[in-house]
Design an enzyme around this catalytic site. Structure first.
Site, PDB file in Angstrom:
ATOM      1  CB  THR A  50      -0.807  -0.173   1.298  1.00 56.34           C
ATOM      2  OG1 THR A  50      -1.560  -1.365   1.550  1.00 56.34           O
ATOM      3  CG2 THR A  50      -1.929   1.075   1.125  1.00 56.34           C
ATOM      4  CD  GLU A  84       7.609  12.928  10.615  1.00 54.61           C
ATOM      5  OE1 GLU A  84       8.528  14.037  10.624  1.00 54.61           O
ATOM      6  OE2 GLU A  84       6.748  12.640  11.361  1.00 54.61           O
ATOM      7  CB  VAL A 118       5.442   8.112  15.011  1.00 51.84           C
ATOM      8  CG1 VAL A 118       4.443   8.695  16.057  1.00 51.84           C
ATOM      9  CG2 VAL A 118       6.576   7.433  15.531  1.00 51.84           C
ATOM     10  N   GLY A 120       1.590   8.135  10.805  1.00 51.26           N
ATOM     11  CA  GLY A 120       1.313   8.045   9.338  1.00 51.26           C
ATOM     12  C   GLY A 120       1.771   9.602   8.701  1.00 51.26           C
ATOM     13  CB  ILE A 147       0.480  13.384  11.916  1.00 51.87           C
ATOM     14  CG1 ILE A 147      -0.889  13.138  11.700  1.00 51.87           C
ATOM     15  CG2 ILE A 147       1.019  14.680  12.788  1.00 51.87           C
ATOM     16  CD1 ILE A 147      -1.530  12.670  13.150  1.00 51.87           C
ATOM     17  CG  ASP A 166       0.537   0.411  16.020  1.00 52.66           C
ATOM     18  OD1 ASP A 166       1.198   0.068  14.812  1.00 52.66           O
ATOM     19  OD2 ASP A 166      -0.258   1.629  15.889  1.00 52.66           O
ATOM     20  CE  LYS A 213       1.959   3.645  14.803  1.00 56.79           C
ATOM     21  NZ  LYS A 213       0.467   3.663  14.615  1.00 56.79           N
ATOM     22  N   GLY A 238      -2.943   4.813   6.004  1.00 56.20           N
ATOM     23  CA  GLY A 238      -3.400   4.921   4.641  1.00 56.20           C
ATOM     24  C   GLY A 238      -2.263   5.011   3.605  1.00 56.20           C
TER      25      GLY A 238
HETATM   26  N1  HSE Z   1      -2.243  -0.071  12.405  1.00 60.45           N
HETATM   27  C1  HSE Z   1      -1.970   1.320  12.620  1.00 60.45           C
HETATM   28  C2  HSE Z   1      -3.226   2.038  13.148  1.00 60.45           C
HETATM   29  C3  HSE Z   1      -1.267   1.922  11.462  1.00 60.45           C
HETATM   30  O1  HSE Z   1      -4.447   1.492  13.314  1.00 60.45           O
HETATM   31  O2  HSE Z   1      -3.246   3.291  13.447  1.00 60.45           O
HETATM   32  C4  HSE Z   1       0.033   1.673  10.986  1.00 60.45           C
HETATM   33  O3  HSE Z   1       0.734   2.561  12.044  1.00 60.45           O
END
Ligand code: HSE
Length: 428
Positions: A15, A131, A134, A136, A138, A203, A207, A304
């Protein structure tokens, strides 16, 4: 005169990789103005080239061989988009040892082995940028390292997992239960087939480890972070939170306190008026407090194709500029001190405790005395629902040490008047 092209190799073409390829094409007409050079994708490493042929203009750039990338002296920047610890670690390390700069979105790797990798980057005078690891799209790593560098950062606090934020938002706004909201998140592609890393807070834990390291200039790894996910949050907790004018969010927080660093991920009742309370659905936000800037908040899409590719490409542009300036390797990790990380038992919070108790005179007094004997003072009590002969109690405590709450809960659980301590959630 413009310099020849800067060549990039992608490791992985899922993706985010596809988004990177699209941005490269979109940006080509303006690249010369922006960078005084062209960026060119020279190789894309995939497991099965046939599967990806339709996505590229020149299928000749697809390869299954990492060695061919490593040995290609024309490749200046390697973009790692595979994820996980291995083979990512070996690829990144050997690429840097071969003199190539690296851009990665790999939070697991940076949170667990970032220290080693930064050392390799320094030794080889190359860049290592992350970058996209953490939140996405932002921008938060670069602002912390650059724009906010002159602050003593006190707190970094955020919603950095979109899957869990989506689930909690559905539970809050539409009254769904956890399972129903998770099923919907999976159907829409927000939650992975195995949602453990998201719903258990791992996750977000990775971060916040990365953010704490940068903010406090002291190494915080994933192992240092206390993590608690959202699987125990029920529709009842959310409804009580509403009664209290609060919303439940999965919060990742890092504080620099005089006794050490606090780094944790857990559900939290936030006042409806808190800026993070209005961050809903799959959006992310990170709130930072620094001694000079005071409060700043960063908001946007935490995952995304195109948002994450935007962060990756911002790093690729930054590295390309360094290459043009012959200043590669000047981006430092900037970890220069060692601050201990506090154990969760030594952190402080106010707590929401929901329990079912025997419904008879004197029960509240017994419970209050158990809290009192453990140095926990009660701020608020709600008694709303009756369940058969039992009553449901919600207690909000004052700001106390977690150790005292845990001690009190152990005694409460063994007390004859308490049927069950159903949940304990921290309160902002
Ligand atoms: N799985 C993460 C989320 C996205 O749901 O925000 C990738 O870091």
């Amino acid at each position: 005169m413009a310099q020849e092209e800067i060549n990039v190799a992608l490791l992985g073409f899922g993706t985010v990789g596809t988004g990177v390829y699209k941005i490269m094409q979109r940006q080509r007409p303006e690249m010369m103005q922006k960078l005084n050079t062209y960026l060119n994708i020279r190789s894309i490493m995939v497991r099965n080239p046939e599967k990806h042929q339709h996505k590229v203009e020149d299928p000749g750039i697809l390869t299954t061989s990492f060695e061919s990338i490593l040995e290609d002296p024309q490749i200046d920047i390697v973009v790692e988009l595979i994820g996980g610890i291995e083979p990512g670690y070996t690829y990144i390390r050997s690429a840097m040892e071969a003199g190539k700069s690296v851009v990665t979105a790999n939070k697991d790797l940076i949170a667990e082995r970032g220290g080693e990798l930064f050392q390799v980057a320094e030794e080889n005078h190359v860049e290592l940028r992350f970058e996209a690891a953490v939140a996405g799209g932002i921008p938060i790593i670069s602002p912390l390292k650059n724009s906010l560098a002159a602050n003593e950062i006190r707190t970094v606090m955020g919603i950095v997992n979109g899957t869990t934020n989506y689930i909690l938002s559905k539970m809050t706004d539409e009254g769904m239960d956890y399972k129903e909201a998770l099923a919907q998140a999976t159907e829409l592609g927000y939650a992975e087939a195995d949602p453990t890393a998201d719903v258990e807070g791992y996750d977000a834990g990775r971060k916040i480890a990365i953010l704490a390291t940068i903010a406090f200039h002291s190494r915080v790894t994933f192992r240092d972070v206390y993590t608690e996910g959202i699987t125990k949050i029920t529709a009842k907790d959310i409804s009580y939170a509403k009664t209290l004018g609060r919303v439940i969010k999965l919060i990742a927080v890092a504080n620099h306190t005089p006794e050490g660093i606090e780094a944790k991920v857990h559900p939290m009742l936030l006042p409806e008026s808190h800026p993070l309370s209005s961050v809903s659905g799959s959006y992310n936000a990170v709130y930072v407090n620094g001694d000079a800037v005071e409060d700043v908040m960063f908001y946007g899409r935490g995952a995304g194709e195109m948002p994450t590719a935007s962060a990756v490409m911002g790093d690729v542009f930054a590295v390309a500029r360094r290459i043009k300036e012959h200043s590669q390797g000047s981006t430092r990790d900037n970890v220069y001190r060692t601050i201990p990380v506090k154990r969760i038992e030594n952190t402080r919070s106010s707590y929401f405790i929901r329990m079912s108790v025997e419904d008879k005179p004197g029960v509240l007094a017994t419970i209050a005395s158990i809290f009192g004997n453990n140095s926990v003072s009660i701020e608020q009590v709600i008694q709303k629902n009756k369940i058969g002969n039992d009553a449901e109690l919600v207690i909000i405590t004052s700001n106390v040490k977690e150790r005292h709450i845990k001690d009190a809960l152990l005694i409460l659980e063994s007390s004859s008047v308490v049927r069950k301590v159903a949940n304990m959630i921290r309160v902002y």
